[in-house]
Design a protein around this motif. Structure first.
Motif, PDB file in Angstrom:
ATOM      1  N   ASP A 150       0.824  -1.213   0.000  1.00  0.00           N
ATOM      2  CA  ASP A 150       0.000   0.000   0.000  1.00  0.00           C
ATOM      3  C   ASP A 150       0.855   1.259   0.000  1.00  0.00           C
ATOM      4  O   ASP A 150       0.530   2.250  -0.652  1.00  0.00           O
ATOM      5  N   ILE A 151       1.945   1.241   0.771  1.00  0.00           N
ATOM      6  CA  ILE A 151       2.804   2.415   0.920  1.00  0.00           C
ATOM      7  C   ILE A 151       4.250   1.992   0.670  1.00  0.00           C
ATOM      8  O   ILE A 151       4.734   1.030   1.268  1.00  0.00           O
ATOM      9  N   LEU A 152       4.918   2.715  -0.198  1.00  0.00           N
ATOM     10  CA  LEU A 152       6.322   2.473  -0.515  1.00  0.00           C
ATOM     11  C   LEU A 152       7.088   3.752  -0.212  1.00  0.00           C
ATOM     12  O   LEU A 152       6.723   4.821  -0.706  1.00  0.00           O
ATOM     13  N   ILE A 153       8.134   3.645   0.604  1.00  0.00           N
ATOM     14  CA  ILE A 153       8.886   4.833   1.013  1.00  0.00           C
ATOM     15  C   ILE A 153      10.370   4.650   0.717  1.00  0.00           C
ATOM     16  O   ILE A 153      10.958   3.641   1.107  1.00  0.00           O
ATOM     17  N   ASN A 154      10.950   5.624   0.045  1.00  0.00           N
ATOM     18  CA  ASN A 154      12.399   5.683  -0.072  1.00  0.00           C
ATOM     19  C   ASN A 154      12.889   6.472   1.134  1.00  0.00           C
ATOM     20  O   ASN A 154      12.765   7.689   1.186  1.00  0.00           O
ATOM     21  N   ALA A 155      13.434   5.759   2.111  1.00  0.00           N
ATOM     22  CA  ALA A 155      13.929   6.404   3.329  1.00  0.00           C
ATOM     23  C   ALA A 155      15.450   6.490   3.311  1.00  0.00           C
ATOM     24  O   ALA A 155      16.097   6.505   4.350  1.00  0.00           O
ATOM     25  N   PRO A 191      12.016  14.237  -6.857  1.00  0.00           N
ATOM     26  CA  PRO A 191      13.109  13.351  -7.253  1.00  0.00           C
ATOM     27  C   PRO A 191      12.680  12.313  -8.290  1.00  0.00           C
ATOM     28  O   PRO A 191      11.490  12.013  -8.447  1.00  0.00           O
ATOM     29  N   LEU A 192      13.655  11.776  -8.991  1.00  0.00           N
ATOM     30  CA  LEU A 192      13.411  10.799 -10.047  1.00  0.00           C
ATOM     31  C   LEU A 192      12.592   9.610  -9.551  1.00  0.00           C
ATOM     32  O   LEU A 192      11.734   9.103 -10.272  1.00  0.00           O
ATOM     33  N   PHE A 193      12.817   9.173  -8.319  1.00  0.00           N
ATOM     34  CA  PHE A 193      12.051   8.072  -7.728  1.00  0.00           C
ATOM     35  C   PHE A 193      10.551   8.355  -7.795  1.00  0.00           C
ATOM     36  O   PHE A 193       9.761   7.499  -8.217  1.00  0.00           O
ATOM     37  N   LEU A 194      10.137   9.562  -7.409  1.00  0.00           N
ATOM     38  CA  LEU A 194       8.718   9.916  -7.437  1.00  0.00           C
ATOM     39  C   LEU A 194       8.212  10.086  -8.866  1.00  0.00           C
ATOM     40  O   LEU A 194       7.078   9.719  -9.174  1.00  0.00           O
ATOM     41  N   GLN A 195       9.035  10.627  -9.735  1.00  0.00           N
ATOM     42  CA  GLN A 195       8.631  10.776 -11.135  1.00  0.00           C
ATOM     43  C   GLN A 195       8.326   9.413 -11.749  1.00  0.00           C
ATOM     44  O   GLN A 195       7.320   9.245 -12.448  1.00  0.00           O
TER      45      GLN A 195
END
Length: 125
Positions: free
Chosen positions: A33-38, A74-78
């Protein structure tokens, strides 16, 4: 540290959490459900970096967040948005941390929108 975090989340919340060791390109489980780049991957000046995941495994029903605040997008979110995911930038976290510190130090409510706009403008340059 990942295993400890999962244990903490499981012991202190109703959220389900699992630890997956990161070995090469990671597939994101469909039930996520939730993916986070921490991590700091993608943080300025390394703006062309992104976590090593199979972005095609991100689903439109996922919320994807990044603690990276510079760049604001950031590219991750794009890449996650290209897959239809809803995204949350790390700049909000930075603003809230600063706002809390401002209020603790001054006793006044922080001008959160001014802080957000100023940071966003600064990081775009």
């Amino acid at each position: 540290r990942g295993k400890e975090l999962v244990e903490f989340i499981s012991a202190n919340t109703k959220a389900a959490a699992e630890y997956f060791p990161w070995n090469g390109t990671a597939d994101i489980p469909a039930e996520t459900d939730i993916l986070i780049n921490a991590t700091c991957v993608g943080l300025h000046p390394n703006v062309t970096d992104k976590p090593d995941i199979d972005y095609s495994t991100i689903r439109p029903n996922m919320v994807v967040s990044d603690v990276v605040f510079n760049p604001v997008d950031p590219l991750f979110l794009q890449e996650a948005r290209k897959q239809g995911a809803k995204t949350v930038s790390g700049i909000g976290m930075l603003v809230q941390q600063g706002a809390l510190a401002f209020t603790l130090w001054t006793g006044e409510e922080a001008p959160e929108q001014v802080m957000y706009d100023t940071l966003a403008k600064e990081f775009e340059e």
